[in-house]
Write a protein that holds these residues in place. Structure first.
Motif, PDB file in Angstrom:
ATOM      1  N   MET A 179      33.059  30.157  15.390  1.00  0.00           N
ATOM      2  CA  MET A 179      32.902  31.030  16.558  1.00  0.00           C
ATOM      3  C   MET A 179      33.085  30.177  17.808  1.00  0.00           C
ATOM      4  N   LEU A 180      34.231  30.354  18.471  1.00  0.00           N
ATOM      5  CA  LEU A 180      34.599  29.495  19.590  1.00  0.00           C
ATOM      6  C   LEU A 180      34.640  30.259  20.901  1.00  0.00           C
ATOM      7  N   PHE A 181      34.076  29.652  21.935  1.00  0.00           N
ATOM      8  CA  PHE A 181      34.219  30.185  23.281  1.00  0.00           C
ATOM      9  C   PHE A 181      35.557  29.681  23.813  1.00  0.00           C
ATOM     10  N   CYS A 182      36.385  30.608  24.286  1.00  0.00           N
ATOM     11  CA  CYS A 182      37.726  30.246  24.731  1.00  0.00           C
ATOM     12  C   CYS A 182      38.021  30.828  26.112  1.00  0.00           C
ATOM     13  N   LEU A 183      38.674  30.030  26.935  1.00  0.00           N
ATOM     14  CA  LEU A 183      39.148  30.471  28.234  1.00  0.00           C
ATOM     15  C   LEU A 183      40.523  31.089  28.054  1.00  0.00           C
ATOM     16  N   ASP A 184      40.688  32.327  28.487  1.00  0.00           N
ATOM     17  CA  ASP A 184      42.004  32.973  28.522  1.00  0.00           C
ATOM     18  C   ASP A 184      42.695  32.422  29.763  1.00  0.00           C
ATOM     19  N   THR A 185      43.724  31.601  29.582  1.00  0.00           N
ATOM     20  CA  THR A 185      44.339  30.881  30.686  1.00  0.00           C
ATOM     21  C   THR A 185      45.109  31.784  31.643  1.00  0.00           C
ATOM     22  N   ALA A 186      45.387  33.022  31.243  1.00  0.00           N
ATOM     23  CA  ALA A 186      46.094  33.951  32.117  1.00  0.00           C
ATOM     24  C   ALA A 186      45.143  34.734  33.019  1.00  0.00           C
ATOM     25  N   THR A 187      43.949  35.051  32.513  1.00  0.00           N
ATOM     26  CA  THR A 187      43.052  35.929  33.255  1.00  0.00           C
ATOM     27  C   THR A 187      41.787  35.250  33.758  1.00  0.00           C
ATOM     28  N   GLY A 188      41.381  34.151  33.115  1.00  0.00           N
ATOM     29  CA  GLY A 188      40.131  33.491  33.463  1.00  0.00           C
ATOM     30  C   GLY A 188      38.929  34.030  32.714  1.00  0.00           C
ATOM     31  N   ARG A 189      39.148  35.024  31.836  1.00  0.00           N
ATOM     32  CA  ARG A 189      38.040  35.561  31.034  1.00  0.00           C
ATOM     33  C   ARG A 189      37.634  34.544  29.987  1.00  0.00           C
ATOM     34  N   VAL A 190      36.379  34.656  29.525  1.00  0.00           N
ATOM     35  CA  VAL A 190      35.905  33.851  28.408  1.00  0.00           C
ATOM     36  C   VAL A 190      35.722  34.795  27.229  1.00  0.00           C
ATOM     37  N   LEU A 191      36.361  34.441  26.121  1.00  0.00           N
ATOM     38  CA  LEU A 191      36.350  35.257  24.911  1.00  0.00           C
ATOM     39  C   LEU A 191      35.717  34.479  23.777  1.00  0.00           C
ATOM     40  N   LEU A 192      35.089  35.198  22.862  1.00  0.00           N
ATOM     41  CA  LEU A 192      34.544  34.601  21.652  1.00  0.00           C
ATOM     42  C   LEU A 192      35.546  34.852  20.537  1.00  0.00           C
ATOM     43  N   LEU A 193      36.103  33.774  19.997  1.00  0.00           N
ATOM     44  CA  LEU A 193      37.087  33.870  18.922  1.00  0.00           C
ATOM     45  C   LEU A 193      36.386  33.676  17.588  1.00  0.00           C
ATOM     46  N   GLY A 194      36.444  34.694  16.744  1.00  0.00           N
ATOM     47  CA  GLY A 194      35.982  34.577  15.370  1.00  0.00           C
ATOM     48  C   GLY A 194      37.149  34.029  14.565  1.00  0.00           C
ATOM     49  N   VAL A 195      37.099  32.752  14.232  1.00  0.00           N
ATOM     50  CA  VAL A 195      38.239  32.049  13.644  1.00  0.00           C
ATOM     51  C   VAL A 195      38.670  32.682  12.320  1.00  0.00           C
ATOM     52  N   ALA A 196      37.760  32.941  11.424  1.00  0.00           N
ATOM     53  CA  ALA A 196      38.110  33.438  10.086  1.00  0.00           C
ATOM     54  C   ALA A 196      38.797  34.798  10.140  1.00  0.00           C
ATOM     55  N   GLU A 197      38.271  35.695  10.994  1.00  0.00           N
ATOM     56  CA  GLU A 197      38.820  37.048  11.055  1.00  0.00           C
ATOM     57  C   GLU A 197      39.850  37.225  12.161  1.00  0.00           C
ATOM     58  N   GLY A 198      39.949  36.259  13.056  1.00  0.00           N
ATOM     59  CA  GLY A 198      40.867  36.367  14.182  1.00  0.00           C
ATOM     60  C   GLY A 198      40.414  37.384  15.219  1.00  0.00           C
ATOM     61  N   THR A 199      39.108  37.606  15.317  1.00  0.00           N
ATOM     62  CA  THR A 199      38.589  38.588  16.269  1.00  0.00           C
ATOM     63  C   THR A 199      38.383  37.945  17.642  1.00  0.00           C
ATOM     64  N   LEU A 200      38.485  38.765  18.666  1.00  0.00           N
ATOM     65  CA  LEU A 200      38.217  38.335  20.036  1.00  0.00           C
ATOM     66  C   LEU A 200      37.229  39.310  20.662  1.00  0.00           C
ATOM     67  N   GLU A 201      36.227  38.767  21.321  1.00  0.00           N
ATOM     68  CA  GLU A 201      35.198  39.577  21.985  1.00  0.00           C
ATOM     69  C   GLU A 201      34.979  39.016  23.378  1.00  0.00           C
ATOM     70  N   LEU A 202      34.865  39.883  24.355  1.00  0.00           N
ATOM     71  CA  LEU A 202      34.572  39.437  25.710  1.00  0.00           C
ATOM     72  C   LEU A 202      33.174  38.839  25.763  1.00  0.00           C
ATOM     73  N   VAL A 203      33.075  37.634  26.302  1.00  0.00           N
ATOM     74  CA  VAL A 203      31.784  36.999  26.551  1.00  0.00           C
ATOM     75  C   VAL A 203      31.449  37.148  28.030  1.00  0.00           C
ATOM     76  N   ASN A 204      32.373  36.729  28.896  1.00  0.00           N
ATOM     77  CA  ASN A 204      32.200  36.850  30.343  1.00  0.00           C
ATOM     78  C   ASN A 204      33.531  37.201  30.989  1.00  0.00           C
ATOM     79  N   SER A 205      33.457  37.898  32.106  1.00  0.00           N
ATOM     80  CA  SER A 205      34.663  38.311  32.836  1.00  0.00           C
ATOM     81  C   SER A 205      35.408  37.136  33.431  1.00  0.00           C
ATOM     82  N   THR A 206      34.665  36.051  33.704  1.00  0.00           N
ATOM     83  CA  THR A 206      35.272  34.852  34.270  1.00  0.00           C
ATOM     84  C   THR A 206      34.593  33.612  33.696  1.00  0.00           C
ATOM     85  N   PHE A 207      35.285  32.510  33.779  1.00  0.00           N
ATOM     86  CA  PHE A 207      34.736  31.216  33.398  1.00  0.00           C
ATOM     87  C   PHE A 207      33.549  30.892  34.310  1.00  0.00           C
ATOM     88  N   LYS A 208      33.669  31.246  35.579  1.00  0.00           N
ATOM     89  CA  LYS A 208      32.585  31.037  36.531  1.00  0.00           C
ATOM     90  C   LYS A 208      31.331  31.787  36.097  1.00  0.00           C
TER      91      LYS A 208
END
Length: 175
Positions: free
Chosen positions: A86-115
């Motif tokens: 379960m990785l926190f990832c910065l979407d380099t196009a939007t600045g959102r932070v997403l939670l990547l579920g590696v095994a299933e390839g799922t993405l979930e919004l964690v925060n609207s911005t890195f800030k």
């Protein structure tokens, strides 16, 4: 706005790791306002965040989801209980932070911005530092929810989101 000294007091100077903020702001399309005002992150944050990754992915690894037109992510942390899955990832196009579920390839919004992520982690650290036991925790957690909601309502919009569940556990509404 929280200044760098306040972040360092909350996270402790020996518990931070730098990230290339200025470089990323030049290289990525994410709006400048989506970046934190500081160029560091906490290394360990209780049960909600870690920058200490020991598995297949390293901190700041680039991930390409879908080729040329796909989503470009930067790994900026992990869930302490599943730092490889379960990785926190910065979407380099939007600045959102997403939670990547590696095994299933799922993405979930964690925060609207890195800030917003850094603000959440700051307030969470202050909550933990001031914790005096279970008796007052639910009321303090509700106050924390209000503070976090003001900072990033989208992060708490889904009752099944990362932050919603973490707060419900503190409030004593989920075990």
């Amino acid at each position: 706005m929280t200044d760098a000294d306040a972040y360092l007091r909350a996270w402790e100077p020996d518990n931070v790791v730098r990230f290339p903020r200025d470089q990323w702001m030049r290289e990525f399309a994410a709006p400048a306002a989506s970046y934190p005002d500081v160029d560091f992150l906490p290394v360990e944050m209780s049960a909600v965040y870690t920058a200490y990754l020991t598995g297949r992915f390293e901190l700041y690894t680039a991930l390409d989801l879908g080729g040329d037109a796909g989503m470009q992510l930067k790994v900026i942390g992990g869930v302490p209980s599943d730092r490889d899955g379960m990785l926190f990832c910065l979407d380099t196009a939007t600045g959102r932070v997403l939670l990547l579920g590696v095994a299933e390839g799922t993405l979930e919004l964690v925060n609207s911005t890195f800030k917003a992520l850094t603000e959440f982690l700051y307030h969470f650290a202050r909550f933990v530092d001031a914790d005096s036991g279970a008796a007052g925790r639910p009321a303090r957690a509700k106050a924390l929810r209000a503070t976090l909601h003001a900072a990033d309502p989208a992060a708490l919009a889904d009752p099944e989101s990362w932050w919603s569940i973490a707060l419900m556990q503190l409030e004593g509404t989920v075990t």
